[in-house]
Motif scaffolding. Structure first.
Motif, PDB file in Angstrom:
ATOM      1  N   ASP A 159       0.826  -1.213   0.000  1.00 32.29           N
ATOM      2  CA  ASP A 159       0.000   0.000   0.000  1.00 32.29           C
ATOM      3  C   ASP A 159       0.860   1.262   0.000  1.00 32.29           C
ATOM      4  OD1 ASP A 159      -2.229  -1.654   0.086  1.00 32.29           O
ATOM      5  OD2 ASP A 159      -2.647  -1.275   2.210  1.00 32.29           O
ATOM      6  N   ASP A 160       1.921   1.259   0.794  1.00 31.94           N
ATOM      7  CA  ASP A 160       2.817   2.417   0.847  1.00 31.94           C
ATOM      8  C   ASP A 160       3.518   2.637  -0.493  1.00 31.94           C
ATOM      9  OD1 ASP A 160       2.100   2.751   3.504  1.00 31.94           O
ATOM     10  OD2 ASP A 160       3.938   1.835   4.294  1.00 31.94           O
ATOM     11  N   ARG A 217       2.154   6.412  -7.339  1.00 34.59           N
ATOM     12  CA  ARG A 217       1.158   7.247  -8.035  1.00 34.59           C
ATOM     13  C   ARG A 217       1.791   8.521  -8.573  1.00 34.59           C
ATOM     14  NH1 ARG A 217      -2.870   5.492  -3.984  1.00 34.59           N
ATOM     15  NH2 ARG A 217      -2.437   7.377  -2.788  1.00 34.59           N
ATOM     16  N   THR A 218       2.984   8.869  -8.087  1.00 37.19           N
ATOM     17  CA  THR A 218       3.687  10.053  -8.590  1.00 37.19           C
ATOM     18  C   THR A 218       4.446   9.760  -9.882  1.00 37.19           C
ATOM     19  OG1 THR A 218       5.740   9.605  -7.385  1.00 37.19           O
ATOM     20  CG2 THR A 218       4.021  10.847  -6.218  1.00 37.19           C
ATOM     21  N   GLY A 219       4.493   8.493 -10.275  1.00 37.22           N
ATOM     22  CA  GLY A 219       5.197   8.120 -11.500  1.00 37.22           C
ATOM     23  C   GLY A 219       6.532   7.440 -11.271  1.00 37.22           C
ATOM     24  N   MET A 220       6.953   7.328 -10.005  1.00 36.18           N
ATOM     25  CA  MET A 220       8.239   6.668  -9.756  1.00 36.18           C
ATOM     26  C   MET A 220       8.069   5.154  -9.744  1.00 36.18           C
ATOM     27  SD  MET A 220       9.030   7.398  -5.704  1.00 36.18           S
ATOM     28  CE  MET A 220       8.518   9.091  -5.663  1.00 36.18           C
ATOM     29  N   THR A 221       9.181   4.453  -9.879  1.00 37.05           N
ATOM     30  CA  THR A 221       9.171   2.995  -9.808  1.00 37.05           C
ATOM     31  C   THR A 221       9.236   2.556  -8.348  1.00 37.05           C
ATOM     32  OG1 THR A 221      11.582   2.787  -9.829  1.00 37.05           O
ATOM     33  CG2 THR A 221      10.475   2.872 -11.988  1.00 37.05           C
ATOM     34  N   ALA A 222       9.005   1.273  -8.107  1.00 33.33           N
ATOM     35  CA  ALA A 222       9.115   0.735  -6.748  1.00 33.33           C
ATOM     36  C   ALA A 222      10.539   0.925  -6.224  1.00 33.33           C
ATOM     37  CB  ALA A 222       8.717  -0.741  -6.718  1.00 33.33           C
ATOM     38  N   ARG A 256      14.328   3.766  -2.569  1.00 33.97           N
ATOM     39  CA  ARG A 256      15.517   4.619  -2.411  1.00 33.97           C
ATOM     40  C   ARG A 256      15.151   5.960  -1.779  1.00 33.97           C
ATOM     41  NH1 ARG A 256      16.534   2.606  -7.619  1.00 33.97           N
ATOM     42  NH2 ARG A 256      18.234   1.103  -7.591  1.00 33.97           N
ATOM     43  N   LEU A 257      14.064   6.574  -2.253  1.00 35.93           N
ATOM     44  CA  LEU A 257      13.631   7.852  -1.711  1.00 35.93           C
ATOM     45  C   LEU A 257      13.269   7.728  -0.233  1.00 35.93           C
ATOM     46  CD1 LEU A 257      12.759  10.839  -2.146  1.00 35.93           C
ATOM     47  CD2 LEU A 257      10.480   9.939  -2.671  1.00 35.93           C
ATOM     48  N   ALA A 258      12.485   6.722   0.109  1.00 32.70           N
ATOM     49  CA  ALA A 258      12.029   6.556   1.491  1.00 32.70           C
ATOM     50  C   ALA A 258      13.198   6.285   2.437  1.00 32.70           C
ATOM     51  CB  ALA A 258      10.999   5.426   1.565  1.00 32.70           C
ATOM     52  N   VAL A 259      14.101   5.403   2.051  1.00 32.50           N
ATOM     53  CA  VAL A 259      15.243   5.096   2.906  1.00 32.50           C
ATOM     54  C   VAL A 259      16.143   6.321   3.042  1.00 32.50           C
ATOM     55  CG1 VAL A 259      17.339   3.701   3.115  1.00 32.50           C
ATOM     56  CG2 VAL A 259      15.180   2.620   2.469  1.00 32.50           C
ATOM     57  N   GLY A 260      16.390   7.017   1.938  1.00 32.02           N
ATOM     58  CA  GLY A 260      17.221   8.218   1.983  1.00 32.02           C
ATOM     59  C   GLY A 260      16.599   9.309   2.839  1.00 32.02           C
ATOM     60  N   PHE A 261      15.287   9.474   2.722  1.00 30.26           N
ATOM     61  CA  PHE A 261      14.577  10.492   3.488  1.00 30.26           C
ATOM     62  C   PHE A 261      14.666  10.213   4.989  1.00 30.26           C
ATOM     63  CE2 PHE A 261      10.687  12.165   5.402  1.00 30.26           C
ATOM     64  CZ  PHE A 261      10.756  13.487   5.024  1.00 30.26           C
ATOM     65  N   LEU A 262      14.391   8.980   5.378  1.00 37.57           N
ATOM     66  CA  LEU A 262      14.435   8.622   6.790  1.00 37.57           C
ATOM     67  C   LEU A 262      15.864   8.697   7.338  1.00 37.57           C
ATOM     68  CD1 LEU A 262      12.747   7.741   9.208  1.00 37.57           C
ATOM     69  CD2 LEU A 262      13.116   5.370   8.489  1.00 37.57           C
TER      70      LEU A 262
END
Length: 81
Positions: free
Chosen positions: A21-22, A28-33, A38-44
């Motif tokens: 779900d996450d 939905r923004t157009g990025m791949t899984a 990568r974005l989520a891990v980098g952000f956190l």
């Protein structure tokens, strides 16, 4: 504590309903899984490092809570004069 995979290696993560779900929300923004992970891990990680650097939490201690602040969406076109 285990060590992270070396650069260039693949990583495997079991996908449960919450992760699916996450990922769907981010994709939905157009990025791949892969981009989403990568974005989520980098952000956190950035948030953790920032708290440790500022001395808000000792290095290696997981923050009990974190929050995201974001400016409101502005759909007005930008000027290009």
């Amino acid at each position: 504590m285990s060590t992270p995979p070396k650069p260039g290696k693949r990583m495997s993560v079991r996908v449960d309903t919450a992760l699916s779900d996450d990922l769907a929300a981010l994709m939905r923004t157009g990025m791949t899984a892969s981009d989403a992970v990568r974005l989520a891990v980098g952000f956190l990680a950035h948030g953790y490092r920032d708290l440790w650097t500022q001395g808000v939490y000792p290095e290696g201690v997981t923050p009990s809570r974190m929050r995201l602040t974001s400016p409101p969406y502005d759909s007005r076109p930008t000027r290009t004069d």
